[in-house]
Enzyme design. Sequence first.
Site, mmCIF file in Angstrom:
data_model
loop_
_atom_site.group_PDB
_atom_site.id
_atom_site.type_symbol
_atom_site.label_atom_id
_atom_site.label_comp_id
_atom_site.label_asym_id
_atom_site.label_seq_id
_atom_site.Cartn_x
_atom_site.Cartn_y
_atom_site.Cartn_z
ATOM 1 N N GLY A 145 0.812 -1.210 0.000
ATOM 2 C CA GLY A 145 0.000 0.000 0.000
ATOM 3 C C GLY A 145 0.843 1.256 0.000
ATOM 4 N N TYR A 146 1.869 1.278 0.830
ATOM 5 C CA TYR A 146 2.743 2.456 0.915
ATOM 6 C C TYR A 146 3.504 2.669 -0.399
ATOM 7 C CZ TYR A 146 6.384 5.627 2.570
ATOM 8 O OH TYR A 146 7.219 6.707 2.718
#
Length: 258
Positions: free
Chosen positions: A168-169
């Site tokens: 996600g990051y």
Amino acid sequence: MVDTKLAGRTVLVTGASGGIGAAVARAFSAEGARVAVHYFSERTAPPGVTWEHVTPAADVAEALAAGLRDAVAVPADLREPDAARRLFDAVERLLGPVDVLVNNAAHCETPDTFGALTTDGLRRHYEVNAIAPALLISELASRQRDGREPCVVNVSTDAARAFPGQIGYGTSKAALEALTRAAALDLGAAGIRVNAVAPGPVQTGWMDAETYARAGEIVPLGRVGEPADIADAVVFLASHQARWITGQVLQVAGGHAL
């Protein structure tokens, strides 16, 4: 002597309560800029998520003001749909129109790898790391006036191209880099420059001694980065010296992950 022409300009730095953001705020203040130190204002934390961005932002702003510079701390939860408008309204009221926007605020949580991904976790990463910067840039553009040349510097990561274990990051930061290029093309005719920096391993307190030593070994220049290393690059991209640079992602990583 280099004149960055940043003196008297208003700079909004998101996520500036510590680490890279605080260093960026200090670096702009040293150039004579008026600095709005944004910090995360918690409303409701999702179950199982611990927010660590509480408010030493006021301390940062007070320290800058003690150096006879104009500085204020401004809270906002960047996940909220109207956060960009309210944040710009507050900064304009306190310091004047924003000349430089630094999208530094970021969300990162673990676990964030395949087999453990959740819709809510991905949403939180994208809300803060990609959607909020897009809306803040849009807000800056909507308030553009003739005679002003505002600019944007986004803070990505040198692992945005592929960040295993941080899905996600990493992917939200890759989206931020794509946003940087698209905004530079769309907003160039309005005189708005948009660039990004991509930091490598930087010690902002998250590395223990073992991690710090290991990170230093894989950086070609032989050391882990410090927040000031990133701050100096951000100031450069916002300065008069970078006046014909836009749409670029500048890796500031000591040669890491080339």
